[in-house]
Design a protein around this motif. Structure first.
Motif, PDB file in Angstrom:
ATOM      1  N   ARG A  30      -9.579 -11.340  -2.452  1.00 13.08           N
ATOM      2  CA  ARG A  30     -10.556 -10.609  -1.654  1.00 13.08           C
ATOM      3  C   ARG A  30      -9.990 -10.474  -0.248  1.00 13.08           C
ATOM      4  N   SER A  31     -10.006  -9.267   0.270  1.00  5.46           N
ATOM      5  CA  SER A  31      -9.357  -9.032   1.566  1.00  5.46           C
ATOM      6  C   SER A  31     -10.375  -8.675   2.642  1.00  5.46           C
ATOM      7  N   THR A  32      -9.925  -8.852   3.869  1.00  8.53           N
ATOM      8  CA  THR A  32     -10.702  -8.474   5.046  1.00  8.53           C
ATOM      9  C   THR A  32      -9.719  -8.202   6.181  1.00  8.53           C
ATOM     10  N   GLN A  33     -10.216  -7.742   7.317  1.00  6.63           N
ATOM     11  CA  GLN A  33      -9.354  -7.404   8.438  1.00  6.63           C
ATOM     12  C   GLN A  33     -10.118  -7.516   9.739  1.00  6.63           C
ATOM     13  N   SER A  34      -9.373  -7.553  10.838  1.00  7.92           N
ATOM     14  CA  SER A  34     -10.011  -7.655  12.152  1.00  7.92           C
ATOM     15  C   SER A  34     -10.818  -6.401  12.462  1.00  7.92           C
ATOM     16  N   THR A  35     -10.253  -5.233  12.236  1.00  3.28           N
ATOM     17  CA  THR A  35     -10.959  -3.956  12.379  1.00  3.28           C
ATOM     18  C   THR A  35     -10.409  -3.009  11.323  1.00  3.28           C
ATOM     19  N   ASN A  36     -11.120  -1.913  11.121  1.00  2.21           N
ATOM     20  CA  ASN A  36     -10.712  -0.937  10.118  1.00  2.21           C
ATOM     21  C   ASN A  36     -10.648   0.437  10.764  1.00  2.21           C
ATOM     22  N   PHE A  37      -9.477   1.052  10.728  1.00  2.00           N
ATOM     23  CA  PHE A  37      -9.304   2.398  11.261  1.00  2.00           C
ATOM     24  C   PHE A  37     -10.159   3.363  10.446  1.00  2.00           C
ATOM     25  N   GLU A  38     -10.623   4.420  11.071  1.00  2.00           N
ATOM     26  CA  GLU A  38     -11.469   5.406  10.398  1.00  2.00           C
ATOM     27  C   GLU A  38     -10.732   6.081   9.246  1.00  2.00           C
ATOM     28  N   GLY A  39     -11.487   6.703   8.382  1.00  2.00           N
ATOM     29  CA  GLY A  39     -10.896   7.495   7.315  1.00  2.00           C
ATOM     30  C   GLY A  39     -10.688   6.715   6.031  1.00  2.00           C
ATOM     31  N   LEU A  40      -9.521   6.867   5.467  1.00  2.00           N
ATOM     32  CA  LEU A  40      -9.233   6.315   4.145  1.00  2.00           C
ATOM     33  C   LEU A  40      -8.811   4.854   4.151  1.00  2.00           C
ATOM     34  N   SER A  41      -8.707   4.252   5.308  1.00  2.00           N
ATOM     35  CA  SER A  41      -8.212   2.889   5.422  1.00  2.00           C
ATOM     36  C   SER A  41      -9.223   1.871   4.905  1.00  2.00           C
ATOM     37  N   SER A  42      -8.707   0.864   4.208  1.00  2.00           N
ATOM     38  CA  SER A  42      -9.516  -0.269   3.761  1.00  2.00           C
ATOM     39  C   SER A  42      -8.592  -1.447   3.542  1.00  2.00           C
ATOM     40  N   SER A  43      -9.066  -2.646   3.838  1.00  2.00           N
ATOM     41  CA  SER A  43      -8.239  -3.829   3.581  1.00  2.00           C
ATOM     42  C   SER A  43      -7.899  -3.937   2.098  1.00  2.00           C
ATOM     43  N   LEU A  44      -8.797  -3.482   1.230  1.00  2.00           N
ATOM     44  CA  LEU A  44      -8.561  -3.535  -0.223  1.00  2.00           C
ATOM     45  C   LEU A  44      -7.392  -2.657  -0.663  1.00  2.00           C
ATOM     46  N   ASN A  45      -7.117  -1.601   0.097  1.00  2.00           N
ATOM     47  CA  ASN A  45      -6.008  -0.717  -0.264  1.00  2.00           C
ATOM     48  C   ASN A  45      -4.687  -1.467  -0.332  1.00  2.00           C
ATOM     49  N   ALA A  46      -4.553  -2.535   0.457  1.00  2.00           N
ATOM     50  CA  ALA A  46      -3.290  -3.272   0.519  1.00  2.00           C
ATOM     51  C   ALA A  46      -3.091  -4.209  -0.664  1.00  2.00           C
ATOM     52  N   ILE A  47      -4.114  -4.376  -1.504  1.00  2.00           N
ATOM     53  CA  ILE A  47      -3.968  -5.224  -2.701  1.00  2.00           C
ATOM     54  C   ILE A  47      -4.475  -4.504  -3.950  1.00  2.00           C
ATOM     55  N   ASP A  48      -4.315  -3.179  -3.974  1.00  4.33           N
ATOM     56  CA  ASP A  48      -4.790  -2.397  -5.117  1.00  4.33           C
ATOM     57  C   ASP A  48      -3.725  -2.164  -6.181  1.00  4.33           C
ATOM     58  N   GLY A  49      -2.514  -2.664  -5.944  1.00  2.15           N
ATOM     59  CA  GLY A  49      -1.430  -2.475  -6.911  1.00  2.15           C
ATOM     60  C   GLY A  49      -0.725  -1.134  -6.795  1.00  2.15           C
ATOM     61  N   ASN A  50      -1.164  -0.292  -5.871  1.00  2.12           N
ATOM     62  CA  ASN A  50      -0.598   1.041  -5.682  1.00  2.12           C
ATOM     63  C   ASN A  50       0.387   0.999  -4.513  1.00  2.12           C
ATOM     64  N   LEU A  51       1.662   1.256  -4.796  1.00  2.00           N
ATOM     65  CA  LEU A  51       2.708   1.195  -3.774  1.00  2.00           C
ATOM     66  C   LEU A  51       2.898   2.504  -3.016  1.00  2.00           C
ATOM     67  N   ASP A  52       2.022   3.479  -3.237  1.00  2.00           N
ATOM     68  CA  ASP A  52       2.135   4.775  -2.558  1.00  2.00           C
ATOM     69  C   ASP A  52       2.116   4.566  -1.045  1.00  2.00           C
ATOM     70  N   PRO A  53       3.172   5.002  -0.332  1.00  2.00           N
ATOM     71  CA  PRO A  53       3.248   4.753   1.115  1.00  2.00           C
ATOM     72  C   PRO A  53       2.630   5.844   1.992  1.00  2.00           C
ATOM     73  N   ILE A  54       1.894   6.771   1.388  1.00  2.00           N
ATOM     74  CA  ILE A  54       1.308   7.869   2.165  1.00  2.00           C
ATOM     75  C   ILE A  54      -0.158   7.563   2.458  1.00  2.00           C
ATOM     76  N   TYR A  55      -0.472   7.373   3.721  1.00  2.00           N
ATOM     77  CA  TYR A  55      -1.814   6.983   4.164  1.00  2.00           C
ATOM     78  C   TYR A  55      -2.894   7.934   3.646  1.00  2.00           C
ATOM     79  N   ALA A  56      -2.648   9.223   3.706  1.00  2.00           N
ATOM     80  CA  ALA A  56      -3.650  10.237   3.334  1.00  2.00           C
ATOM     81  C   ALA A  56      -4.039  10.172   1.857  1.00  2.00           C
ATOM     82  N   ARG A  57      -3.265   9.478   1.042  1.00  2.00           N
ATOM     83  CA  ARG A  57      -3.589   9.363  -0.391  1.00  2.00           C
ATOM     84  C   ARG A  57      -4.437   8.130  -0.699  1.00  2.00           C
TER      85      ARG A  57
END
Length: 172
Positions: A30-57
């Motif tokens: 389970r993940s969390t962060q100090s702050t979350n940038f607007e848009g598609l960003s989420s702390s969970l994105n960093a542990i979703d198993g998806n190595l796609d390096p493009i933020y917009a995806r």
């Protein structure tokens, strides 16, 4: 004598099998962060198993610009960590992870940012993945990534943590 040889062989095979069965334990965390940038960003994105390096995806994390931004995963139990791989963003901002520290431990004091340092990230190339290893295998339930003493953004796309559970020993 054959019995002891068989037992020794089975023990060697089980140790070898265990060493080859390291799993990405971050996927269950389970993940969390100090702050979350607007848009598609989420702390969970960093542990979703998806190595796609493009933020917009939608598979990357980014903090807002702040002092000492951090990200943390709770592995839900203590693990002996062998290595950690981090995939950086590939569309921009490769330097937003430069100087970050990976911390591992069992304490949530200061949001886990007081735990011992596992590694320091000097730089990861745009869209690249870098692996950080421990010869001794640090143990901990929490893995943090922090930019200590810096005001800026913290961003990356995937954190893979490979380790084995630490089992308590009974003293009977």
């Amino acid at each position: 004598m054959a019995f002891f040889t068989t037992v020794a062989l089975l023990w060697i095979l089980s140790v070898a099998a265990a060493q080859n069965t390291l799993q990405n334990v971050a996927l269950r965390g389970r993940s969390t962060q100090s702050t979350n940038f607007e848009g598609l960003s989420s702390s969970l994105n960093a542990i979703d198993g998806n190595l796609d390096p493009i933020y917009a995806r939608g598979s990357c994390f980014s903090s807002k610009q702040e002092a000492s931004p951090w990200w943390r995963v709770d592995l839900l139990q203590t693990y002996r960590i062998s290595y950690i791989s981090i995939t950086n963003r590939g569309d921009c901002c490769a330097d937003y992870i430069n100087g970050a520290e990976i911390l591992i431990g069992d304490s949530l004091a200061n949001n886990g940012n007081n735990n011992p340092r596992f590694a320091k990230i000097t730089a990861i190339p745009l869209g690249g993945t870098d692996t950080f290893e421990s010869c001794t295998g640090m143990t901990g339930r929490y893995v943090n990534i922090i930019l200590p003493g810096t005001t800026g953004y913290l961003t990356f796309c995937e954190v893979q943590i490979f380790g084995v559970p630490v089992t308590p020993h009974c003293n009977n």
